[in-house]
Design a protein around this motif. Structure first.
Motif, short mmCIF file in Angstrom:
data_model
loop_
_atom_site.label_atom_id
_atom_site.label_comp_id
_atom_site.label_asym_id
_atom_site.label_seq_id
_atom_site.Cartn_x
_atom_site.Cartn_y
_atom_site.Cartn_z
N LEU A 172 12.57 1.71 20.23
CA LEU A 172 12.72 2.44 18.97
C LEU A 172 13.90 1.96 18.13
O LEU A 172 13.80 1.88 16.91
CB LEU A 172 12.94 3.94 19.26
N LEU A 235 3.07 3.48 14.72
CA LEU A 235 3.47 3.02 13.40
C LEU A 235 2.27 2.51 12.61
O LEU A 235 2.18 2.72 11.39
CB LEU A 235 4.51 1.92 13.60
N LEU A 265 5.77 10.25 4.29
CA LEU A 265 6.35 9.14 5.04
C LEU A 265 7.82 8.95 4.69
O LEU A 265 8.67 8.79 5.57
CB LEU A 265 5.58 7.84 4.77
N ARG A 268 9.86 11.68 6.26
CA ARG A 268 10.03 11.51 7.70
C ARG A 268 11.02 10.39 8.01
O ARG A 268 11.75 10.44 8.99
CB ARG A 268 8.69 11.28 8.38
N GLY A 269 11.04 9.38 7.14
CA GLY A 269 12.05 8.32 7.30
C GLY A 269 13.45 8.88 7.18
O GLY A 269 14.33 8.57 7.99
N GLY A 272 14.22 11.06 10.23
CA GLY A 272 14.47 10.27 11.44
C GLY A 272 15.91 9.80 11.56
O GLY A 272 16.41 9.56 12.65
N LEU A 273 16.58 9.69 10.41
CA LEU A 273 17.96 9.19 10.41
C LEU A 273 18.99 10.31 10.49
O LEU A 273 20.19 10.05 10.56
CB LEU A 273 18.20 8.34 9.16
N SER B 182 11.36 2.97 6.12
CA SER B 182 10.92 4.35 6.34
C SER B 182 10.03 4.45 7.57
O SER B 182 10.16 5.39 8.37
CB SER B 182 10.15 4.86 5.10
N LEU B 183 9.11 3.49 7.72
CA LEU B 183 8.22 3.50 8.89
C LEU B 183 9.03 3.41 10.18
O LEU B 183 8.73 4.08 11.17
CB LEU B 183 7.24 2.32 8.83
N THR B 184 10.07 2.57 10.17
CA THR B 184 10.92 2.40 11.36
C THR B 184 11.69 3.68 11.66
O THR B 184 11.73 4.15 12.80
CB THR B 184 11.91 1.24 11.14
N ALA B 185 12.31 4.22 10.62
CA ALA B 185 13.13 5.43 10.79
C ALA B 185 12.27 6.62 11.19
O ALA B 185 12.70 7.48 11.98
CB ALA B 185 13.90 5.72 9.51
N ALA B 186 11.05 6.68 10.66
CA ALA B 186 10.17 7.82 10.95
C ALA B 186 9.82 7.91 12.44
O ALA B 186 9.50 8.98 12.94
CB ALA B 186 8.88 7.73 10.12
N ARG B 187 9.90 6.77 13.15
CA ARG B 187 9.61 6.78 14.59
C ARG B 187 10.61 7.64 15.37
O ARG B 187 10.34 8.05 16.49
CB ARG B 187 9.65 5.37 15.18
N LEU B 188 11.78 7.89 14.79
CA LEU B 188 12.81 8.64 15.52
C LEU B 188 12.65 10.15 15.36
O LEU B 188 13.36 10.91 16.03
CB LEU B 188 14.20 8.24 15.05
N VAL B 189 11.75 10.58 14.47
CA VAL B 189 11.57 12.02 14.29
C VAL B 189 11.10 12.62 15.61
O VAL B 189 10.13 12.15 16.20
CB VAL B 189 10.54 12.32 13.18
N THR B 191 12.44 12.40 18.39
CA THR B 191 12.88 11.67 19.58
C THR B 191 14.20 12.26 20.04
O THR B 191 15.12 12.39 19.26
CB THR B 191 13.07 10.18 19.28
#
Lengths: 308, 308
Positions: A172, A235, A265, A268-269, A272-273, B182-189, B191
């Motif tokens: 990740l 993804l 999207l 959510r980005g 996620g941060l 955004s796609l990368t960061a959204a993976r952490l939601v 987590t």
């Protein structure tokens, strides 16, 4: 200390140890790298005359397991660690083939560079950074203590984790981001005029890591393929929904659903941060937690039950 | 000068102009933003008593066209430009509805921040950066000259481009990179544990732009949906091939084809960044080129043929 592999990370570890007055023995199958590291003050190119306290295996993930087994067979050190970005596969290889599995603890510093090789090495590369240690069920007290000592020498702060969890998390936070940077940068191949003047800080930052060596990174992606594929599959679903929404919007349809998909999207980005600091980890807290976990592990491994 | 919209870019333009002694009239439908910008020294909150030389429309892409038409109808300025990240749709809207299409040249500075609002504004935001101007077939000499003057005031360097080509290129260098972040960061939601301590500089850099405002960015993605979808569709093919290869490798098959697929992507990523400098554009060269193009355009538009 022995450092096997004098690339960016190995050389940086050696430089940090030298700065603390540690005697460092260097080796690398690429003699030129070893000589460069030695010339930079990272240590001596020699076999240790007697077993050193710790050997740091700083080779690509796919070679860590075999090199660990080989170095232990040679009696290079009392304890062993490594610095590879993937932890589970090397650990499994070592546990299956090692004569003394208790003498190893896996490691992975959260520091690097898109540059590689000994010349990119810096004694302060790890200062203030987290450094994961992955004690296995077989790791002994001595190996963990040596690992923690290495981190102290390097100014890093420990995070103790299971090797498999480490690999899932790194998919990740490191491996998928690298893939995404490469996918983005690859779009510019064959793209002609004016692109170089149209890149801003945002583009440079999102793609910087894609400049990293493809040999090392294909090794990392291969060694952690399952975890990375799992994240990328999720993804792909997000991406497919987004592309569909963009096509609706491109057709000029003022679709509320399509707009919501795009906004969702982006949001959510941002979400996620949340909680991810730009300033790096609280190293003091990491030490407190790790030392408590070390005490708990010491209890557990005081009578190690080694099964092979 | 009039600045309509006092977010990050509008405020930065106004601050740069004030530093050069230009009188700046500010407005924003968000009065709080306008007052903040004025308090920061960006200008006066007032309608210009008579038409100013240049009005800079610094509103989101979807509002640029209507605001341009409205401001020209009000007689705010002699000439108009804007700073939106998407150029073709606003230009088309303006050309269809404007009373004097020759008085406008589109603009887009290659500078920004993941922060937004007037407080993020800086007089030197554009210094040494490229700034695209997109003269249409109807843009007159005066509008282009005023646009170039603005860039000089801001310390930026001009790149003259067709609005449609601009949008295609920006999909590659800005809009798709934002989507990828955004796609990368959204993976952490969702987590859980330990992810925040496992992020290094690489992760932070690749995802930083994803912190940017979702409202502005959904507007940008919508306004350039066709170009972005085209790039992402190509990217989907690359991604699908990669995931398939990773799944083969994860299954433990030492497939040469799968390894080559992984290496090929990484190498194309490196190749895509060839020629892209980390240090920003050669601004002197950009000025030389743009002034030559301006001279050529002056020839062409000396007798403008305006068709509506």
């Amino acid at each position: 200390m022995a450092v096997i592999g004098t690339g960016l990370i190995g050389t940086s570890v050696a430089l940090a140890a030298r700065q603390e007055g540690v005697t460092v023995y260097l080796s690398d199958r690429n003699e030129h790298h070893a000589r460069t590291a030695a010339a930079l003050g990272a240590g001596l190119i020699a076999r240790p005359p007697e077993p050193v306290d710790l050997a740091v295996i700083a080779v690509p993930p796919s070679e860590v397991g075999p090199v660990l087994v080989q170095q232990q067979a040679l009696g290079t050190a009392d304890c062993y660690t490594d610095v590879a970005a993937v932890k589970h596969a090397p650990e499994q290889h070592f546990l299956q083939h090692a004569s003394e599995p208790s003498r190893y603890v896996g490691g992975h510093p959260m520091a690097g560079s898109e540059r590689s090789g000994p010349r990119a090495g810096r004694a302060d590369l790890f200062r203030g950074r987290a450094w994961v240690l992955t004690p296995s069920a077989y790791s002994g007290e001595a190996a963990l203590a040596r690992g923690l000592e290495l981190l102290e020498i390097c100014g890093a702060a420990p995070v103790l984790m299971d090797s498999r969890l480490h690999d899932e998390r790194m998919a990740l936070t490191s491996h998928v981001p690298h893939v995404m940077a490469s996918l983005t940068a690859a779009r510019l191949v064959g793209t002609p005029d004016q692109v170089p003047v149209l890149v801003g800080r945002g583009f440079l930052d999102t793609t910087r890591i894609a400049r990293g060596g493809s040999t090392l990174w294909s090794d990392i992606l291969k060694a952690n393929a399952a975890s990375i594929a799992a994240v990328l599959t999720e993804l792909q679903d997000d991406l497919a929904r987004l592309v569909e929404a963009l096509m609706v919007l491109a057709a000029g349809d003022e679709s509320e659903t399509a707009l919501v998909t795009v906004e969702d999207l982006l949001e959510r980005g941002i979400a996620g941060l949340t909680g991810i600091s730009e300033t790096g980890p609280d190293t003091e807290m990491l030490w407190v937690t790790a030392l408590a976990e070390q005490a708990a592990l010491r209890q557990r491994v005081s009578e190690p039950t080694v099964q092979q």
